[in-house]
Motif scaffolding. Structure first.
Motif, short mmCIF file in Angstrom:
data_model
loop_
_atom_site.label_atom_id
_atom_site.label_comp_id
_atom_site.label_asym_id
_atom_site.label_seq_id
_atom_site.Cartn_x
_atom_site.Cartn_y
_atom_site.Cartn_z
N GLY A 41 -18.10 -14.29 -6.52
CA GLY A 41 -19.18 -14.57 -5.47
C GLY A 41 -18.78 -13.87 -4.07
O GLY A 41 -19.77 -13.89 -3.26
N SER A 42 -17.68 -13.56 -3.93
CA SER A 42 -17.39 -13.30 -2.62
C SER A 42 -17.56 -11.61 -2.37
O SER A 42 -17.92 -10.88 -3.23
CB SER A 42 -15.72 -13.37 -2.26
N GLU A 43 -17.50 -11.30 -1.16
CA GLU A 43 -17.92 -10.01 -0.52
C GLU A 43 -16.91 -8.79 -1.37
O GLU A 43 -17.36 -8.00 -1.70
CB GLU A 43 -18.22 -9.80 0.70
N ASP A 44 -15.53 -9.28 -1.42
CA ASP A 44 -14.64 -8.34 -1.73
C ASP A 44 -14.52 -8.46 -3.41
O ASP A 44 -13.87 -7.44 -3.75
CB ASP A 44 -13.24 -8.92 -1.09
N GLY A 45 -15.05 -9.45 -4.00
CA GLY A 45 -15.12 -9.11 -5.30
C GLY A 45 -13.88 -10.12 -5.93
O GLY A 45 -12.94 -10.67 -5.19
N GLU A 46 -13.93 -10.15 -7.36
CA GLU A 46 -12.86 -10.85 -7.97
C GLU A 46 -11.45 -10.42 -8.18
O GLU A 46 -11.19 -8.99 -7.99
CB GLU A 46 -13.25 -11.09 -9.67
N TYR A 47 -10.51 -10.97 -8.00
CA TYR A 47 -9.10 -10.63 -7.99
C TYR A 47 -8.01 -11.57 -9.06
O TYR A 47 -8.61 -12.58 -9.28
CB TYR A 47 -8.53 -10.54 -6.72
N VAL A 48 -6.98 -10.96 -9.29
CA VAL A 48 -5.98 -12.03 -9.92
C VAL A 48 -4.73 -11.56 -8.71
O VAL A 48 -4.54 -11.04 -8.42
CB VAL A 48 -5.40 -11.24 -11.12
N ARG A 49 -4.33 -13.14 -8.54
CA ARG A 49 -3.21 -13.25 -7.77
C ARG A 49 -2.33 -14.06 -8.47
O ARG A 49 -2.92 -15.15 -9.52
CB ARG A 49 -3.89 -14.14 -6.32
N ALA A 50 -1.21 -13.84 -8.29
CA ALA A 50 -0.01 -14.67 -8.76
C ALA A 50 1.23 -15.00 -8.00
O ALA A 50 1.66 -14.21 -7.38
CB ALA A 50 0.35 -14.18 -10.20
N GLU A 51 1.59 -16.42 -8.05
CA GLU A 51 2.98 -16.52 -7.40
C GLU A 51 3.93 -16.38 -8.45
O GLU A 51 3.82 -16.71 -9.66
CB GLU A 51 2.88 -17.84 -6.88
N TYR A 52 5.14 -15.97 -8.02
CA TYR A 52 6.51 -15.85 -8.80
C TYR A 52 6.84 -17.14 -8.91
O TYR A 52 7.40 -17.74 -7.53
CB TYR A 52 7.22 -14.58 -8.28
N ASN A 53 7.30 -17.90 -9.67
CA ASN A 53 7.46 -19.27 -9.78
C ASN A 53 8.92 -19.67 -9.40
O ASN A 53 9.23 -20.69 -8.93
CB ASN A 53 7.63 -19.71 -11.23
N ASP A 54 9.71 -18.44 -9.32
CA ASP A 54 11.21 -18.56 -8.67
C ASP A 54 11.18 -18.75 -7.29
O ASP A 54 12.01 -19.56 -6.65
CB ASP A 54 12.14 -17.50 -9.23
N ASN A 55 9.93 -18.33 -6.36
CA ASN A 55 10.10 -18.45 -5.13
C ASN A 55 8.66 -18.97 -4.47
O ASN A 55 8.56 -18.76 -3.05
CB ASN A 55 10.77 -17.42 -4.36
N ASP A 56 7.66 -19.07 -5.14
CA ASP A 56 6.39 -19.39 -4.80
C ASP A 56 5.61 -18.29 -3.94
O ASP A 56 4.70 -18.64 -2.98
CB ASP A 56 6.01 -20.55 -4.26
N ARG A 57 6.32 -17.02 -3.71
CA ARG A 57 5.78 -16.03 -2.92
C ARG A 57 4.64 -15.32 -4.06
O ARG A 57 4.81 -15.02 -5.10
CB ARG A 57 6.79 -14.72 -2.82
N ILE A 58 3.39 -14.94 -3.24
CA ILE A 58 2.51 -14.06 -3.94
C ILE A 58 2.98 -12.62 -4.30
O ILE A 58 3.11 -11.93 -3.12
CB ILE A 58 1.22 -14.21 -3.16
N VAL A 59 3.30 -12.48 -5.19
CA VAL A 59 4.02 -11.19 -5.74
C VAL A 59 3.18 -10.18 -6.48
O VAL A 59 3.55 -9.02 -6.69
CB VAL A 59 5.33 -11.05 -6.08
#
Length: 68
Positions: free
Chosen positions: A17-35
């Motif tokens: 529903g956002s202007e930019d559209g849907e996305y997949v984001r994922a944090e890497y469990n080893d360091n909680d960075r969004i990679v």
């Protein structure tokens, strides 16, 4: 989502529903960075992702998002 989870990520889909559209984001469990962050709205990207078999998808994730 399954491939990301099995590679040690915590994936989520957002942007509905956002202007930019849907996305997949994922944090890497080893360091909680969004990679991993990938927009799903671009038809070319959707065709690319759907063209990959499971092994190729995993290789693409590792080469493009983990090994960088």
């Amino acid at each position: 989502m399954v491939a990301l989870s099995e590679l040690g990520f915590t994936p989520a889909i957002g942007g509905s529903g956002s202007e930019d559209g849907e996305y997949v984001r994922a944090e890497y469990n080893d360091n909680d960075r969004i990679v991993f962050f990938h927009h799903l709205e671009d038809p070319a990207d959707a065709r690319f992702l759907s063209s990959l078999d499971e092994g190729a998808l995993r290789r693409w994730i590792v080469e493009s998002w983990i090994d960088r």
